[in-house]
Design an enzyme around this catalytic site. Structure first.
Site, mmCIF file in Angstrom:
data_model
loop_
_atom_site.group_PDB
_atom_site.id
_atom_site.type_symbol
_atom_site.label_atom_id
_atom_site.label_comp_id
_atom_site.label_asym_id
_atom_site.label_seq_id
_atom_site.Cartn_x
_atom_site.Cartn_y
_atom_site.Cartn_z
ATOM 1 N N SER A 136 2.322 4.474 1.250
ATOM 2 C CA SER A 136 2.824 4.954 2.478
ATOM 3 C C SER A 136 3.313 3.957 3.435
ATOM 4 C CB SER A 136 2.004 5.882 3.010
ATOM 5 O OG SER A 136 1.948 7.098 2.292
ATOM 6 N N SER A 137 3.236 2.588 2.979
ATOM 7 C CA SER A 137 3.793 1.381 3.762
ATOM 8 C C SER A 137 5.118 1.339 4.094
ATOM 9 C CB SER A 137 3.368 0.337 3.088
ATOM 10 O OG SER A 137 3.797 -0.147 1.674
ATOM 11 N N GLY A 138 5.823 2.075 3.265
ATOM 12 C CA GLY A 138 7.265 2.089 3.775
ATOM 13 C C GLY A 138 8.227 1.440 2.700
ATOM 14 N N LYS A 139 7.691 1.156 1.504
ATOM 15 C CA LYS A 139 8.587 0.517 0.264
ATOM 16 C C LYS A 139 9.896 1.205 0.017
ATOM 17 C CE LYS A 139 5.048 0.532 -2.439
ATOM 18 N NZ LYS A 139 4.121 1.382 -1.617
ATOM 19 N N THR A 140 9.768 2.590 -0.385
ATOM 20 C CA THR A 140 10.891 2.980 -0.946
ATOM 21 C C THR A 140 11.988 3.368 0.314
ATOM 22 O OG1 THR A 140 9.369 4.503 -2.596
ATOM 23 C CG2 THR A 140 11.604 5.519 -2.130
ATOM 24 N N THR A 180 0.827 -1.210 -0.017
ATOM 25 C CA THR A 180 -0.096 -0.263 -0.164
ATOM 26 C C THR A 180 1.045 1.093 -0.012
ATOM 27 O OG1 THR A 180 -1.765 -1.181 1.248
ATOM 28 C CG2 THR A 180 -1.771 1.190 1.432
ATOM 29 N N ASP A 204 7.710 5.937 -8.483
ATOM 30 C CA ASP A 204 7.867 7.295 -8.301
ATOM 31 C C ASP A 204 9.045 7.871 -9.207
ATOM 32 O OD1 ASP A 204 5.841 7.302 -6.610
ATOM 33 O OD2 ASP A 204 7.347 7.289 -4.729
#
Length: 179
Positions: free
Chosen positions: A13-17, A11, A37
């Protein structure tokens, strides 16, 4: 030992980047962090501002599907040139995932389910200020429906550095999916 592609799906803002950036520092082999992005931030600044506000982009020629296809082709080009990549997105529809899988065919891919509680994603989305408010909530029930995973990491209650250390250990040890 390490894959050609580490695919992070979760999702918004789940912290992927953030996870990808920390993981890059731990991996003994160079991996490029190439997120959707990377393509979206190439949009004209005014269009990007509209997207971040959740507003429609009305410029002639704008097509999100085309951007996604271009992103997938860029990933393939990087892989074909010998680069290893960490890619991240919120892949939510089956057709888009099938298109991605077609591009990744023949490469060693580790698919990582990036889990995060919805309340945490929503709070991060609000704090970021660079995402359409409500995106995380909209993606949350859809993002993990159509993809099969090799590994899982939960970023709800740990820092990106801690999540990266967990994922690195799983990649290093060849651990199988846990969910």
């Amino acid at each position: 030992m390490y894959p050609d592609v580490i695919l992070l799906n979760g999702t918004g803002s789940s912290g992927k980047t953030s996870l990808a950036k920390e993981l890059q520092e731990l991996l003994p082999t160079q991996f490029l962090n190439f997120s959707i992005d990377s393509v979206l931030y190439a949009l004209p600044p005014s269009d990007l501002k509209h997207m971040m506000k959740g507003e429609e982009i009305t410029r002639d020629g704008y097509n999100y599907g085309q951007l996604t296809e271009g992103y997938h082709r860029c990933v393939k080009g990087l892989l074909e040139s010998g680069c290893r990549v960490i890619i991240d997105n919120a892949w939510i529809n089956e057709e888009e995932i099938d298109a991605l899988e077609s591009v990744l065919k023949g490469f060693n891919v580790q698919r990582v389910k990036v889990q995060c509680r919805l309340d945490v994603c929503v709070a991060r989305e609000l704090a970021r200020g660079d995402r359409a408010i409500g995106l995380a909530e909209w993606e949350f029930p859809l993002v993990h429906q159509h993809m099969k995973y090799d590994l899982v990491v939960d970023t709800s209650d740990i820092s990106p550095k801690e999540a990266a250390a967990q994922l690195f250990e799983k990649l290093r040890s060849g651990e199988e999916v846990e969910a």
